[in-house]
Design a protein around this motif. Structure first.
Motif, mmCIF file in Angstrom:
data_model
loop_
_atom_site.group_PDB
_atom_site.id
_atom_site.type_symbol
_atom_site.label_atom_id
_atom_site.label_comp_id
_atom_site.label_asym_id
_atom_site.label_seq_id
_atom_site.Cartn_x
_atom_site.Cartn_y
_atom_site.Cartn_z
ATOM 1 N N ARG A 51 12.756 4.659 5.658
ATOM 2 C CA ARG A 51 12.193 2.721 6.894
ATOM 3 C C ARG A 51 12.788 3.525 8.058
ATOM 4 O O ARG A 51 13.553 2.412 8.397
ATOM 5 N N ALA B 277 -4.611 8.675 -1.463
ATOM 6 C CA ALA B 277 -3.416 7.728 -1.806
ATOM 7 C C ALA B 277 -3.627 7.071 -3.029
ATOM 8 O O ALA B 277 -4.838 6.828 -2.874
ATOM 9 N N GLU B 278 -2.988 7.565 -4.044
ATOM 10 C CA GLU B 278 -3.383 6.863 -5.605
ATOM 11 C C GLU B 278 -3.231 5.095 -5.486
ATOM 12 O O GLU B 278 -1.921 4.731 -5.213
ATOM 13 N N LYS B 279 -3.570 4.445 -6.276
ATOM 14 C CA LYS B 279 -3.391 3.021 -6.736
ATOM 15 C C LYS B 279 -1.753 2.741 -7.531
ATOM 16 O O LYS B 279 -1.395 3.693 -8.112
ATOM 17 N N GLY B 280 -1.311 2.062 -6.647
ATOM 18 C CA GLY B 280 0.385 1.833 -7.109
ATOM 19 C C GLY B 280 1.202 2.969 -6.346
ATOM 20 O O GLY B 280 2.838 2.518 -6.024
ATOM 21 N N ASP B 281 1.006 3.638 -4.977
ATOM 22 C CA ASP B 281 1.714 4.331 -4.670
ATOM 23 C C ASP B 281 2.033 3.917 -3.242
ATOM 24 O O ASP B 281 1.609 3.753 -2.058
ATOM 25 N N GLU B 282 2.612 2.371 -2.863
ATOM 26 C CA GLU B 282 3.097 2.031 -1.871
ATOM 27 C C GLU B 282 2.923 2.683 -0.551
ATOM 28 O O GLU B 282 2.604 2.372 0.220
ATOM 29 N N PRO B 283 4.156 3.830 -0.857
ATOM 30 C CA PRO B 283 4.158 4.479 0.727
ATOM 31 C C PRO B 283 3.771 4.873 1.408
ATOM 32 O O PRO B 283 3.360 5.551 2.508
ATOM 33 N N ILE C 59 0.084 4.636 1.075
ATOM 34 C CA ILE C 59 -0.891 3.549 0.903
ATOM 35 C C ILE C 59 -0.848 2.891 2.841
ATOM 36 O O ILE C 59 -1.480 2.855 3.328
ATOM 37 N N LYS C 60 1.040 2.708 2.456
ATOM 38 C CA LYS C 60 1.059 2.408 3.934
ATOM 39 C C LYS C 60 1.346 3.171 5.362
ATOM 40 O O LYS C 60 0.304 2.640 6.593
#
Length: 134
Positions: free
Chosen positions: A98, A125-131, A133-134
Motif C-alpha cells: 500500500r 485474476a481469479e474471483k476473490g483475489d482482490e489485490p 483484480i485492483k
C-alpha cells in the motif's frame, strides 16, 4: 516509506542472486515457499531465462532489499504481427504494501512494453483475489 526511494529494475542474466531473492519473496507473499524456493532452477537455467526476449523479471529494491517482484512473459500473437505481455506473478513484501510499489513495477513494465511495441498487458485474476483484480 517514500515510494521514490524504491528502484524498480529489470533483471538481466548476471543477476541470479536477485532473482533467487525475488523468488523467495514471491513464495512468502503467496504463502507457497515450496513452489518458489524449494527447488529453484540451476544458475544456468535462470541466466538463460533472464536473457530471454520473452521473459521479464522486475525487482523493486529499497537499498539492497528486494521489496517487490514481478514476473511476466512477452507472448507473440498469431492473428497479427504483435505481442502482448502476460503478468504471471506480482507481489510486494507485506511490510511494504500500500505504498505504490506494485504500481511502480507496473509502470516500469508499461515503459518496457512501449519500447518493445507491445499492444497489451494483462493479468489473470481469479474471483476473490482482490489485490490482483485492483
Amino acid at each position: 516509506m517514500d515510494p521514490t526511494s524504491v528502484i524498480v529494475r529489470a533483471l538481466g542474466p548476471a543477476e541470479i542472486k536477485l532473482m533467487r531473492t525475488m523468488l523467495d519473496l514471491l513464495g512468502r507473499a503467496f504463502e507457497d515457499a515450496p513452489t518458489y524456493s524449494g527447488a529453484q532452477p540451476e544458475a544456468f537455467y535462470l541466466e538463460r531465462l533472464l536473457g530471454s526476449e520473452t521473459f521479464i523479471a522486475l525487482a523493486a529494491l529499497k537499498g539492497d532489499e528486494v521489496v517487490g517482484g514481478l514476473a511476466a512473459y512477452m507472448l507473440p500473437k498469431f492473428e497479427q504481427a504483435r505481442s502482448e505481455i502476460y503478468i504471471d506473478d506480482l507481489a510486494v513484501d507485506e511490510h511494504h504494501r500500500r505504498q505504490g510499489i506494485g504500481t511502480a513495477m507496473i509502470r516500469k513494465l508499461q515503459g518496457l512494453a512501449e519500447v518493445r511495441g507491445v499492444s497489451a498487458i494483462y493479468v489473470q485474476a481469479e474471483k476473490g483475489d482482490e489485490p490482483a483484480i485492483k
